[in-house]
Design a protein around this motif. Structure first.
Motif: not given
Length: 378
Positions: A203, A234, A201
């Protein structure tokens, strides 16, 4: 007076495991932090020019990046504009700090985490001497010395040959010599190539307005401590920066975001930083920006550990609001990357479980110390 380590706080990780036959499996994991946050409560009413001084001292691990990011935000809030020469010098200082952070982590933290011998004090002294010389004035000869240093001690190969082998995914050639080769060999010996692999994930790049809206609300203090993007924790790191690098592609395909991929991403991030310094393409270091409105300034900067954000609101030279969002808050979020990396761990003993966890923590590289408590569930 409290030691600085106690003042800035630490990460606290509580890992509980259960025994399943001959294996220990992580059952639950809690990640919390007592890390100091320079926020509005601490800085309200203080002079604006105090913030850069405090951040550089308290967060000394990336002190240059903290000081310069704070300075840029404060300049925007007060309407000041540094001249081009000052800004270029700042960018160069950030690049040097980032490069040497990578070199130190690869030559100290990674070897300790993987059971390798780290570099000797004499070798590290030579590295620090090169850093001091480089900070004095741009010098191609010093850059040549730095290249020789990491080729001889870390890569064990000429730079371009190492990159060629990395792009081809030639683990055998990369593992023959050099500290990085030794680290790769130990990762394979432990069978840790996939260790910590989990869905990524990264950012996403956000606008200044997005950051302003998140930090100008009543829950800004909460966001500073546990930041998210639409509820998602994130990651911002060497891995996310290098994820699309062609030299990392074959390793991603083999091991996902596992430990081997993270190791090589860190090396590639170091080399990218060095190449920017070498070519004097200083704008390449910033990967950041600044934006200001009346009395408000926001600065974003990519550091060795990820994206750093400072926001300040001032009136008549005094701070009204101050916010920092650092990479450690993203990467060591209670539901973030480390949580998912550790949650899937299985090992043959509690000692082996601790060794795995410590290797993954070192790979994600917190900016403060941590305490890891491992408990067996009844």
């Amino acid at each position: 007076m409290q030691p600085l380590e106690q003042l800035v706080g630490q990460l606290q990780l509580a890992l509980h495991y259960v025994s399943e036959g001959r294996l220990c499996r992580v059952k639950t994991l809690t990640i919390s932090s007592t890390r100091l946050r320079l926020n509005s409560g601490l800085l309200a009413g203080k002079p604006v020019d105090l913030a850069p001084k405090l951040t550089g001292v308290l967060f000394s691990l990336c002190g240059t990046a903290q000081t310069i990011t704070s300075t840029r935000a404060c300049e925007q809030a007060t309407g000041k504009r540094p001249d081009a020469a000052i800004e270029q010098q700042r960018i160069r200082q950030i690049g040097i700090e980032t490069l040497f952070e990578h070199l130190l982590r690869l030559s100290q933290d990674w070897p300790v985490a993987l059971g390798n011998e780290s570099l000797s004090a004499h070798e590290l002294q030579a590295l620090f001497k090169l850093k001091r010389e480089l900070l004095k004035v741009p010098n191609p000869a010093v850059m040549d010395d730095i290249q020789r240093w990491f080729e001889a001690r870390l890569l064990g190969l000429p730079l371009q040959r190492w990159l060629d082998y990395c792009t081809r995914g030639d683990a055998k050639k990369l593992s023959i010599r050099g500290l990085i080769g030794n680290l790769m060999t130990n990762v394979c010996r432990h069978d840790w190539e996939h260790l910590g692999a989990c869905p990524q994930q990264p950012l996403p790049e956000q606008s200044f307005e997005w950051w302003r809206q998140r930090l100008a609300t009543a829950d800004a203090e909460h966001f500073m401590a546990v930041p998210d993007v639409e509820g998602r924790a994130c990651e911002t790191s060497s891995l996310t920066r290098q994820w699309d690098n062609p030299a990392l592609q074959v390793w991603r395909e083999r091991y996902g975001s596992g430990l081997m991929t993270r190791l090589l991403a860190r090396v590639l991030d170091m080399l990218a930083c060095w190449l920017r310094l070498r070519s004097a393409s200083e704008a390449g270091f910033s990967l950041s920006g600044v934006e200001g409105h009346a009395g408000e300034g926001i600065a974003l900067l990519q550091t060795a550990r990820g994206l750093l954000v400072h926001r300040v609101v001032q009136q008549h030279g005094l701070i009204l609001e101050y916010h920092i969002v650092a990479p450690t808050e993203w990467n060591f979020h209670p539901q973030g990357s480390l949580y998912h990396m550790l949650s899937g761990l299985r090992a043959t003993s509690e000692v082996a479980l601790r060794n795995q966890a410590q290797a993954l923590i070192a790979a994600l590289d917190p900016c403060v110390t941590y305490q890891l408590e491992i408990t067996r569930d009844a």
